[in-house]
Design an enzyme around this catalytic site. Sequence first.
Site, PDB file in Angstrom:
ATOM      1  N   ALA B  10      30.497 -51.042-106.615  1.00 23.32           N
ATOM      2  CA  ALA B  10      31.606 -50.497-107.411  1.00 23.32           C
ATOM      3  C   ALA B  10      32.962 -50.913-106.831  1.00 23.32           C
ATOM      4  O   ALA B  10      33.871 -51.293-107.575  1.00 23.32           O
ATOM      5  CB  ALA B  10      31.496 -48.974-107.459  1.00 23.32           C
ATOM      6  N   LYS B 105      32.884 -48.502 -93.845  1.00 25.24           N
ATOM      7  CA  LYS B 105      33.259 -47.638 -92.723  1.00 25.24           C
ATOM      8  C   LYS B 105      32.602 -48.036 -91.404  1.00 25.24           C
ATOM      9  O   LYS B 105      33.099 -47.727 -90.322  1.00 25.24           O
ATOM     10  CB  LYS B 105      32.875 -46.184 -93.037  1.00 25.24           C
ATOM     11  N   VAL B 132      38.852 -44.128 -95.370  1.00 30.18           N
ATOM     12  CA  VAL B 132      39.073 -42.684 -95.226  1.00 30.18           C
ATOM     13  C   VAL B 132      39.767 -42.139 -96.463  1.00 30.18           C
ATOM     14  O   VAL B 132      40.902 -42.507 -96.759  1.00 30.18           O
ATOM     15  CB  VAL B 132      39.946 -42.362 -93.992  1.00 30.18           C
ATOM     16  N   GLY B 134      39.341 -42.532 -99.726  1.00 30.09           N
ATOM     17  CA  GLY B 134      39.514 -43.335-100.939  1.00 30.09           C
ATOM     18  C   GLY B 134      40.962 -43.679-101.206  1.00 30.09           C
ATOM     19  O   GLY B 134      41.614 -44.357-100.417  1.00 30.09           O
ATOM     20  N   GLU B 189      24.979 -39.584-105.667  1.00 27.63           N
ATOM     21  CA  GLU B 189      24.099 -40.737-105.748  1.00 27.63           C
ATOM     22  C   GLU B 189      22.635 -40.297-105.796  1.00 27.63           C
ATOM     23  O   GLU B 189      22.320 -39.134-105.529  1.00 27.63           O
ATOM     24  CB  GLU B 189      24.332 -41.632-104.524  1.00 27.63           C
ATOM     25  N   ASP B 200      28.752 -38.722 -93.969  1.00 23.52           N
ATOM     26  CA  ASP B 200      29.851 -39.507 -94.545  1.00 23.52           C
ATOM     27  C   ASP B 200      31.214 -38.954 -94.107  1.00 23.52           C
ATOM     28  O   ASP B 200      32.093 -39.709 -93.675  1.00 23.52           O
ATOM     29  CB  ASP B 200      29.726 -39.494 -96.078  1.00 23.52           C
ATOM     30  N   LYS B 204      34.246 -40.734 -91.484  1.00 26.45           N
ATOM     31  CA  LYS B 204      35.686 -40.782 -91.754  1.00 26.45           C
ATOM     32  C   LYS B 204      36.464 -40.088 -90.642  1.00 26.45           C
ATOM     33  O   LYS B 204      37.513 -40.568 -90.203  1.00 26.45           O
ATOM     34  CB  LYS B 204      35.973 -40.151 -93.118  1.00 26.45           C
ATOM     35  N   GLY B 300      35.210 -43.607-105.699  1.00 26.75           N
ATOM     36  CA  GLY B 300      35.306 -44.260-107.004  1.00 26.75           C
ATOM     37  C   GLY B 300      35.760 -45.695-106.830  1.00 26.75           C
ATOM     38  O   GLY B 300      36.544 -45.996-105.924  1.00 26.75           O
TER      39      GLY B 300
END
Lengths: 174, 318
Positions: B10, B105, B132, B134, B189, B200, B204, B300
């Site tokens: 994406a 990351k 970090v 988005g 997901e 996740d 970050k 996104g």
Amino acid sequence: MSRQESVTTHTLRLELTDEPGELMAALEPIAEHGGNLLSVFHERGNLTPGGRIPVEVAIDCPAGRFDDVIEGLREEGVTVVAADEEYYGEAFRVLLTGHLVDTDLSATLREIERASTVSVEELSLSAPDGVEAVSSAYLRLGARSGERGAALDRVREIADAKGLTVVEPLEASS
Amino acid sequence: MRLAIVGAGAVGRSVAQLAGEHGHDVIGLADSTGAALGDPLDVPAALERKSETGAVGDADHDDLLGAAYDVLVEATPTTLGDAEPGFSNAVAALDRDRHVVLANKGPVAERYDEIRAATRESAGELRFEATVGGAIPAVRTVEDFGPSRVERVRGVLNGTANFVLSRMAAEGLSYDHVLAEAQELGVAEADPTFDVDGTDAALKGVIVANVLREARGEDALSLSDAEVAGIEDLPVSALSLAGDDGRTVRLIAEASPEGVRVGPRLVPENGTLAVTGTQNIVQVETAHAGRLNLSGHGAGGPETASAVLSDVGRLPPR
């Protein structure tokens, strides 16, 4: 973070006249006598019947120096209304989840209270799937000023030993 | 700038599509099976080929890594441990004195000191805003204040976990129910493990902590140094009890020079940190400028690609 054994925490209720610089003048004797200011609660706008302003301060000071601090304040003309009322300075909340009932919730609470710095002030329990399933307890705890970190450590230890999950509060600020 | 993009998920795809709008040329795009090159690359044709055949092209990855780009955009999936292939891709570009912009990351969370060492040897620069939060300019804000003047960064850094927690609280629905709903909506997901177990958010947090530590001359951390708890075991009864008292639970990541902690925490229901849905929030605590709150879309394709392209825009011309 660990405080030396010889340092103790105290609270003082003071009354100040409503004049500029009055609060600063009241706080000076505390430092002069080895006290370390932890918090000041200044109820400005909330006057005593005598037209004075109530102020509550929490301090750390070396054991044995607390009387000197009070004396120093009085020498400066500050009215000390109360010193060291039995006082739990910091209320905070934690969530406990897991098999609370199976692991004897009342024993868990007793253990938390046995840590001398913590008191359980309120408890709500929710076990919508029955007492044998996973349930949740929401606790309002009190700790003496400045001892919240230690109190939380203790709660976490007790929960770990019983396989319970603790959801801790996020500090409002550092 | 001339961009080569590794990774056609994406984010990689969105970078390829939005690059032209930002005044950049794409000269290569690679997915896990092959690469497409061009000068400039016909991006729509490469993406169409990918949707028809599953591969963007049949050129070798090495040809892409050796191509005449100014910036390598590394957008392959984040991997733990050795952070490959992202780490080697980034180092290959730095070795050729090219700039690297990471959406992955892994290299900065797991091998920060090594990738920094490779950057010092290179005439190219390394940027990683997209790793970090988005679209939220978290890393840049820390850099602008000076990482040595930032004391702590905390916030909600995973939209999936935040969606699950806010739905559980609002609707009184169980974790499993809400997670299934999130998967149907495409918010979670197929395998949401790293989102709900805190991994996740912790990656970050580690990246931010590494920036803060580097400024203080301290060695970098990796995921294994973080204290991590997830939200998988949280019963809905916990959220309703908290709600009765004006509070709620959020998966909060805290990063400071001392370390990283991620876990569910009680926060005021109407407080700054209690963002709802897939929103993220980053709270930066500075030494002299108080606290800043930045909220926005933490994930996104186009959102993350926007962070990648603003990184590209900050690079010096070659």
